[in-house]
Structure formats: structure tokens, C-alpha cells
Design a protein around this motif. Structure first.
Motif, short mmCIF file in Angstrom:
data_model
loop_
_atom_site.label_atom_id
_atom_site.label_comp_id
_atom_site.label_asym_id
_atom_site.label_seq_id
_atom_site.Cartn_x
_atom_site.Cartn_y
_atom_site.Cartn_z
N VAL A 134 -23.71 -12.27 -57.50
CA VAL A 134 -24.70 -13.34 -57.36
C VAL A 134 -24.72 -13.85 -55.92
N PHE A 135 -23.54 -13.99 -55.32
CA PHE A 135 -23.46 -14.43 -53.93
C PHE A 135 -24.22 -13.46 -53.01
N PHE A 136 -24.02 -12.16 -53.21
CA PHE A 136 -24.72 -11.19 -52.36
C PHE A 136 -26.23 -11.24 -52.60
N ALA A 137 -26.62 -11.50 -53.85
CA ALA A 137 -28.05 -11.54 -54.16
C ALA A 137 -28.77 -12.69 -53.46
N SER A 138 -28.02 -13.67 -52.95
CA SER A 138 -28.67 -14.78 -52.25
C SER A 138 -29.46 -14.31 -51.03
N ILE A 139 -29.11 -13.15 -50.52
CA ILE A 139 -29.81 -12.64 -49.34
C ILE A 139 -31.25 -12.29 -49.67
N PHE A 140 -31.53 -11.92 -50.91
CA PHE A 140 -32.90 -11.55 -51.30
C PHE A 140 -33.76 -12.80 -51.53
N LYS A 141 -33.13 -13.94 -51.74
CA LYS A 141 -33.85 -15.19 -51.95
C LYS A 141 -34.04 -15.96 -50.65
N GLY A 142 -33.39 -15.47 -49.56
CA GLY A 142 -33.43 -16.21 -48.31
C GLY A 142 -32.43 -17.33 -48.24
N TRP A 143 -31.48 -17.38 -49.20
CA TRP A 143 -30.48 -18.43 -49.25
C TRP A 143 -29.14 -17.99 -48.66
N ALA A 144 -29.07 -16.81 -48.11
CA ALA A 144 -27.80 -16.31 -47.60
C ALA A 144 -27.32 -17.18 -46.44
N PRO A 145 -26.01 -17.39 -46.31
CA PRO A 145 -25.50 -18.18 -45.18
C PRO A 145 -25.85 -17.52 -43.86
N ASP A 146 -26.04 -18.34 -42.84
CA ASP A 146 -26.47 -17.81 -41.54
C ASP A 146 -25.70 -18.41 -40.37
N GLY A 147 -24.54 -19.00 -40.65
CA GLY A 147 -23.75 -19.63 -39.60
C GLY A 147 -22.59 -18.81 -39.11
N GLY A 148 -22.59 -17.50 -39.39
CA GLY A 148 -21.44 -16.67 -39.03
C GLY A 148 -20.38 -16.71 -40.11
N TRP A 149 -19.58 -15.63 -40.22
CA TRP A 149 -18.60 -15.59 -41.30
C TRP A 149 -17.50 -16.63 -41.11
N PHE A 150 -17.47 -17.28 -39.93
CA PHE A 150 -16.48 -18.29 -39.60
C PHE A 150 -17.05 -19.70 -39.78
N MET A 151 -18.38 -19.86 -39.86
CA MET A 151 -19.06 -21.10 -40.26
C MET A 151 -18.64 -22.32 -39.45
#
Length: 835
Positions: A134-151
Motif C-alpha cells: 500500500v505504501f508503494f502504491a501511494s506513488i500512483f496516487k501522487g501521495w508518495a513522499p518527496d523529501g528524500g529518504w532521509f526526510m
């Protein structure tokens, strides 16, 4: 020679009974399986799926960077792909993959029927799989995190990252952290308490040592990132200003907490991979590992040193010079134990006197040695502060990171896939295709990442979605993209080979095709080996020539199922003497329900559906309690014979119980988490002491004294319940209820004491309310455990002998009181001491 406990022929029907008891459920119930071999293979498969998904994201990024000023991806989409690639590789592939290999291999390698908490392994796997997908599927909704894997904040606070993207990272990986810690509890107790008789610590396979160190590192490293994610989510959701400088916070607090986890994580994934290499190399040359003791010590030394160099990633953040010098020395010192292992492998290969066969596992091991050494050398380079200042956040760091991670973990993992495939499948993988897999991956890797050293030194920064022509980066980036697709071609060939050859074997696997010397290569089925042997050396299959035949004939311990269910032998932690017979649970739906609704809880909380999330949380807890109800069966009337005339008790409580050990490990996790919270408190004081209240502004001393008295009285109440139960009395309800009321009252006193410091007003208010919240959470867990214990007592399932449930609750209770007293001393005593 070891005397056989059961030299006579065994009765017919024992093997059939073992097959029946340990068989996989049929129909839809097949997903309730909890055997380590099934769970381990599914776990490895899920981790490999995320490896492929993250690799696809990497290919998309490399297409974007193949030529300058490319418009294949926009900046927002590229940032999502970049963040998801790093997050999936580090959190959904690397740690789960090596943990899965441990769950798959350790029981047979240790000579056990299974690990001690098989339902916990199933829970960890399903929470990870469902939540991860489900977390990976967020990328198809445009909800994927975008602050770097270190956030890093402030980029990821609500001002600069509105929407759900950052929340998916902060809450969406909560199930990953839970899964990793659950697996660590399983591994620590399994390695220490379920080894075959005679397998002392000095006779353990080196992979078991690596997994033990790996699990201990998770126990102390993962709480830091759990706390960091909680702080940032509290800041985003409720405006508690932990990282807001104008209110006394500091963004660097995030980096301290994150890299206290992040740098040890490099070794968390490297050490199990190194353990695999230490198992494969001796088999390749048919000789014992050179320097076994030094390798085991090197594993522990690497883990210890790795916790002292998190500032290795923060040299450019304005750290004082003295601190920089310390962390520079630590960053260089960690290369020493890694070097010890490398030289041990080289010495073992040399000991073979040219007898090394260039099989696919051997090729991947040699590729690992070459690649990891290069990555280690560049690691020493970036440990030199002046060089780090020049290379920091350039593509040189990207190259170094991938040489360490792919060279140090992915190549050994593929060596392990080829080496242990005959252990899990009816067929070994193709040697011809395996050479193609290695060639494409090794050549492609160096083509992809070696030029990045040059690109970085030429000035290309990391984390950019495009670049202008004319900087001299064009050709190097194109070459790197070609190399990335060669790696993908190698992985594709591997997938084709696995699809052709892999046939999961419950009884008739391919066997010991490598002539290895450790116990996982005994003939085995769903029940592990036919009987549990006596171990007299580190390579028992080499040193006890008839061991396989004797084990298969049932001539050792536990050749059948004497209690009519699943069992394994629990042995002493140091010298592996048999202590008691552990009756293990059968498959059931409860772990799956708990896992699915745990994942749902975090994911629904991410999108602010609070009420449905709360419902899912309640269902998850109910599932856990349902499966826990069956974990404390009634003691048998007499000890059980395990073979050879040896009788063992089938029930023990207190420190000799495996569940007591599990609770202790969990308390270490809690202590590490609370230690990070206290560190955060002290760190924020050093950042902005002028924003903290003067001693005269603090709550009156009546509050801490009252809280301490209530906590002490609560601990005394549970002590009284213990004395009553030990004396054979079952009237423990009154002291337990009184103790709970006292504990809850203590938390309420702390809440009242801090009412003048609203958490959203300053970093001080936020951090003291955080400490109070942690005390409240611990009290909630104690209340749940105590109510469960009272329910057991009311149903007649608790007495002076059958008391594991009570002992575990009592242990957690006393720890909670101790932690709360530390909090009282810190919050109410530290400021007054300074004043």
C-alpha cells in the motif's frame, strides 16, 4: 564419538505424525502457515519484489539523467521517485531481506524445529507485505513522499511539505519498524535459546553470530528513527515545535536521531551479508573458516563502533571541531573490524590451495570482495573531514553509498540465493545462467557507479532532476545509465532462472550439493530435521560422518511428537544444555488479522481517517490478545521424555522461560526509545537554554514527590500480588487493580504538573509533554497486560505454577515504574540542578 541417545530402531509412524503436525494448512487456510521455511521463503520473495520495484524507479531516474535538460520527468515526480527508491531499498528491501534469510535459515542451522515465536514471524511478515504494498502504491496516487529518504526538516514540515506525502513516509513506514523489531525479538531469543544440544556459543555457525549482532543493532538503532518520525509527525499534525528554531527547536535534532539509526543501518544490512559470505567461503574450499573467533569479535566490534559515528553524515553542519575529530577517528576505526573479516575470507580461500571452484556463489563472493573493498576505501576518504567538505552531497557520495550497499549486501545476497537454493528447492539454479547473471550485474554495476565518482568530483550535486549541458557530465551520466540497464538485464535473467528452476520442497529438496558442514544441510522436511542432534563441533556434517543418517533414522533427541503437538528443545544460552520442551503454537488467523489491521491503522492514520484507524488499532490489539491467550498452556503432569531416557519439563516460568526473554528484549527496545527521548530533551536545552523556564517557574516539588510515591506504591502493589500468587493464593485482583489505579494516577499527576507549558508554545513544552506521553503509553500497555492477566486468573488459567502471563506483566510493570521515575528526575530535577 558421540553416543547416540536412541541407538535402537524407532517406532514406525513417528515421521508420519511429524509430517501431519507440521504440514501446511490446506485451502484458503494456507495463508495462516507459520513454519519458518514457508514464512522465510515468502519473506525473501516479498523483499526481492520490492528490490525489483525500487530498481524500476532507479531506471526511470537514470533515463531522466541520461542526457542534459531532459524533460522525461518533472521535478515533483523525480523527487517522489528519488525518495521512494531510497526508502524502498533501505526500508522495504535491505533490512527485510537479511531478516528474512535469518528466519528461513536459522532454525535448521541451529538444529531447532522452528524459532521460538513463529506467530510473531508471521505477524511481522504480513504487516510488512500488506503495508509495504500500500505504501508503494501511494506513488500512483501522487501521495508518495518527496523529501528524500532521509526526510530532513524544515523541508518536510507542514509549511514546505503540505499534503499527505511526508505523512506517508512518517507513518507509512511504521509497520516496517514494527516488523523489524518483531523479527529482532524472534532472532535474539531463537539464537540464544533454541540451539541444538552441545552447540555452545563457540560452535555456533558464524551466520548465527551475524544475525544475533544484527538483531541487537536493530534493538538499539531502530528506536531512534521511531522517535524521530514520531516527533516530526507530532510537529506536522499538532504543531509541537521540536524542529522550529524560533520556538526553541532545532532541525539538526532530526539529523542526530535519524543518523544514529541511519549509519548503523549500513552495518545492520552488511553484517548478515558478511555472515553469509563466512558460511559460503569455507564450503567453497572445503576447509573451516580461518580466524572464527576473530570474525565473531569483528562482528561485535563493527556493531559497537557503528553507533559512535553517526556524525559521519553531519560533518558539514557546523559541528564543533573537537566533536568532528572524534567522529572522524571513529569513522576510520570501523574499517579495522571490517578488514579483519576480509583478511579471514582471503586466508580461508588461500587455505583451499587452489581448490576453489568458480561456481556462481564463488563469483558473487569474489565480486563482493572487490566491490566492497573499493566502497570501504572511499568510505575512509569521506571520513577525512576536508575531503568530505568537498565531496559532501555530490555524486561521489552516491557512488560510495552504492559501492558499500550493493557491493556489501546485494552481491552476498545473490551468492546466498544460489548457495541455499538447493536447501529450499528441488532443483539448484542454472550455473550457465548464473554466470550471465553475475557478469551482467558486476560489469553493469561498475559501469553505472564508478563514473559517478568522477561526476561528483567534477561538481555534480546529488538530488537534482536535471542539469545543463557543458559541465562535462553528459557522457559520464549516459554511461551510468547504460550500466544501470545492464544490472537490470542481469536481474531479469535471474528472475527467469528462478521461474524455471525453483520448486519449493517440503521433503525432497536438492540436498547438500556443496558438501557443506553445517546443520541446515541435514535431510529435512516441514518439521526441520527428523531428530535434533548433539553437536560437537562447528562443522558437524564434516566432523560427524554418520550424522545425517543417524538424524534421519531418529537416533537423536525429539524423534517424534511426545506431547502430540509441535515442539522444540529450549537450551541454556551459553553451553546449550537442554532445559525444557517448548510446546509451539499451531497455525491460526489471529497473527494475520493483527498484522493486517496494524498496517491499516498506520495507513489510515496517514490520511487522517482517525476513527477508522482507531477501530483498526483495536482490532489489531484484539488479534494479538487472541493469539496470546493460547500461548500459556497448562503444564503437563510429569516431565516429557525427549529420547535417550532424558526427561524435560514442558513448562517453565520466569527467567528460564523463552517468553520472559522476549519481554526483556522488548524492554531493551523501550529503553533505547526512551533514552533517545531523554537525549532530545538534553539536546534542545543545549540549543536554546534561555527559552526554558527558571526553577521558580517550574511546577512545585509536591508534584514530583507525589508522582514518585504513587509509582513506588504501584510497584509495591504488584509485588504483593506476586507474593500472594507464589504462596498459592489466587486473590491477586485487589492488589493488581490498586496498582493500576496508582500508576494511572501518577501519569495524571505529571499531566497536571505540565498544564502551564502547552506543547505547541515552545520546544520545552513539546519535549516535556512527549516524555509524559511516553509514560502514558507505557501505562496503557501495563493496563492491557494487567487486564489480560486478570482475565486469565478469572478463567482459572493462572496459579503458582502456570504464571508466565503474570510474570511477563510484572516485569513490564516494574520497568514502566522505573522509566517513569527517570522521567520525573529528568523533567523536575535537571532544571533545578542547573538553577
Amino acid at each position: 564419538m558421540t553416543t547416540l541417545p536412541n541407538p535402537a530402531p524407532r517406532p514406525e509412524g513417528e515421521v508420519d505424525e511429524l509430517r501431519r503436525l507440521w504440514s501446511r494448512p490446506r485451502g484458503i487456510r494456507c495463508i495462516t502457515v507459520i513454519n519458518n521455511n514457508y514464512i522465510g521463503i515468502m519473506y525473501v520473495g516479498a523483499a526481492f519484489l520490492f528490490f525489483v520495484l525500487a530498481g524500476i524507479l532507479a531506471l526511470l531516474m537514470r533515463v531522466q539523467l541520461a542526457v542534459p535538460e531532459n524533460d522525461f520527468l518533472g521535478p515533483d515526480r523525480y523527487n517522489q521517485l528519488f525518495t521512494m527508491h531510497g526508502t524502498v531499498m533501505m526500508f522495504l528491501f535491505a533490512v527485510p531481506a537479511v531478516e528474512a534469510m535469518g528466519i528461513l535459515l536459522l532454525p535448521n542451522m541451529l538444529g531447532a524445529r522452528d524459532l521460538p515465536f513463529p506467530r510473531l514471524s508471521a505477524y511481522a511478515f504480513w504487516a510488512y507485505l500488506v503495508g509495504g504494498l500500500v505504501f508503494f502504491a501511494s506513488i500512483f496516487k501522487g501521495w508518495a513522499p518527496d523529501g528524500g529518504w532521509f526526510m530532513n526538516p524544515p523541508l518536510t514540515n507542514e509549511t514546505y511539505s503540505p499534503g499527505y506525502n511526508a505523512d506517508f513516509w512518517l507513518l507509512g513506514i511504521g509497520f516496517i519498524e514494527i516488523s523489524a523489531i518483531a523479527g529482532a525479538v524472534e532472532i535474539v531469543v531463537g539464537v540464544l535459546r533454541t540451539r541444538a544440544p552441545g552447540m555452545t556459543l563457540g560452535r555456533m555457525p558464524i551466520f548465527a553470530w551475524a544475525m544475533l549482532v544484527f538483531a541487537v543493532m536493530i534493538i538499539f538503532a531502530f528506536p531512534a528513527v521511531i522517535l524521530a518520525t514520531a516527533l516530526l509527525e507530532l510537529e506536522r499534525a499538532f504543531h509541537w515545535p521540536f524542529f522550529v528554531a524560533e520556538l526553541g527547536g532545532d532541525p539538526l535534532l532530526w539529523q542526530h536521531l535519524f543518523w544514529f539509526f541511519g549509519h548503523p543501518e549500513v552495518y545492520i544490512i552488511f553484517l548478515p551479508a558478511a555472515g553469509m559470505v563466512s558460511m559460503i567461503v569455507p564450503t567453497l574450499v572445503q576447509a573451516p573458516l580461518v580466524g572464527y573467533r576473530y570474525v565473531a569479535l569483528a562482528l561485535a566490534a563493527t556493531a559497537f563502533l557503528s553507533f559512535g559515528l553517526w556524525v559521519h553524515h553531519m560533518f558539514a553542519t557546523g559541528i564543533p571541531q573537537l566533536s568532528l575529530s572524534f567522529f572522524q577517528a571513529a569513522s576510520m576505526a570501523v574499517a579495522i573490524p571490517a578488514g579483519v573479516q576480509v583478511f579471514a575470507w582471503i586466508a580461508t580461500l588461500a587455505h583451499g590451495r587452489g581448490r576453489v571452484k568458480m561456481t556462481t556463489p564463488a563469483l558473487f563472493v569474489l565480486g563482493f570482495l572487490f566491490t566492497f573493498v573499493l566502497g570501504g576505501l572511499t568510505g575512509v576518504m569521506v571520513a577525512v573531514i576536508p575531503f568530505d567538505w568537498q565531496a559532501h552531497d555530490s555524486y561521489f557520495i552516491v557512488a560510495h553509498l552504492h559501492y558499500v550497499l550493493i557491493g556489501g549486501m546485494v552481491f552476498p545476497l545473490f551468492a546466498g540465493f544460489y548457495y541455499w537454493m538447493p536447501y529450499t528447492s528441488r532443483h539448484r539454479l542454472s550455473e550457465r545462467l548464473g554466470r550471465w547473471v553475475f557478469g551482467l550485474m558486476f560489469v553493469g554495476f561498475n559501469i553505472a557507479f564508478f563514473p559517478m565518482h568522477i561526476t561528483g568530483l567534477a561538481g555534480m550535486p546529488r538530488r537534482v532532476y536535471t542539469y545543463a549541458a557543458g559541465y562535462g557530465w553528459d557522457a559520464l551520466n549516459f554511461v551510468s545509465t547504460v550500466g544501470a540497464f545492464l544490472i537490470a538485464a542481469g536481474v531479469l535473467v535471474f528472475i527467469v532462472d528462478v521461474a524455471r528452476k525453483f520448486r519449493m520442497a517440503s521433503e525432497d529438496n536438492a540436498g547438500n550439493v556443496w558438501n557443506a558442514g553445517t546443520l541446515e544441510w541435514l535431510p529435512n522436511g516441514n518439521y526441520s530435521s527428523r531428530s535434533i542432534p548433539i553437536v560437537t563441533s562447528r562443522e558437524p556434517l564434516w566432523d560427524q560422518p554418520n550424522l545425517a543418517a543417524d538424524v534421519e533414522a531418529g537416533h537423536y533427541y525429539l524423534p517424534g511428537a511426545p506431547t502430540g503437538g509441535r515442539e522444540t528443545i529450549v537450551t541454556s544460552a551459553l553451553d546449550a544444555r537442554p532445559e525444557f520442551l517448548l510446546r509451539m503454537p499451531m497455525p491460526g488467523w489471529a497473527p494475520l488479522v493483527a498484522a493486517w489491521f496494524t498496517a491499516a491503522f498506520f495507513l489510515l492514520l496517514t490520511v487522517k481517517l482517525v476513527v477508522p484507524a482507531a477501530v483498526c488499532g483495536v482490532i489489531a490489539i484484539a488479534g494479538m490478545l487472541h493469539w496470546a491467550w493460547a500461548l500459556d498452556p497448562a503444564p503437563p503432569a510429569a516431565p516429557i521424555e525427549i529420547g535417550g531416557g532424558i526427561h524435560l519439563p514442558a513448562y517453565l516460568s520466569g527467567p528460564r522461560s523463552q517468553s520472559w526473554w522476549g519481554v526483556v528484549v522488548l524492554l531493551l527496545v523501550s529503553a533505547a526509545l526512551y533514552g533517545c527521548a531523554v537525549f532530545s530533551y538534553l539536546y534542545l536545552w543545549t540549543v536554546a537554554p534561555w527559552t526554558w523556564p527558571a526553577p521558580a517557574q517550574l511546577p512545585g516539588l509536591a508534584y514530583p514527590f507525589a508522582e514518585a510515591l504513587l509509582l513506588g506504591a504501584s510497584s509495591l502493589a504488584v509485588g504483593l500480588a506476586n507474593r500472594r500468587l507464589s504462596a498459592g493464593q489466587r486473590r491477586i485482583g485487589a492488589p493488581l487493580v490498586a496498582g493500576l489505579l496508582l500508576l494511572v494516577a501518577a501519569v495524571a499527576v505529571e499531566v497536571c504538573a505540565q498544564r502551564d507549558f502547552p506543547p505547541a508554545a515552545s520546544a520545552y513544552g513539546a519535549i516535556v509533554w512527549l516524555l509524559a506521553s511516553l509514560a502514558g503509553f507505557q501505562a496503557f500497555v501495563v493496563v492491557t497486560m494487567a487486564v489480560f492477566t486478570l482475565a486469565r486468573a478469572a478463567s482459572g488459567k493462572l496459579d503458582r505454577v502456570r504464571r508466565v502471563t503474570f510474570d511477563n506483566a510484572r516485569l513490564f510493570w516494574h520497568y514502566t515504574v522505573g522509566q517513569s521515575l527517570v522521567g520525573v528526575a529528568v523533567v523536575h530535577g535537571f532544571p533545578r540542578m542547573l538553577g
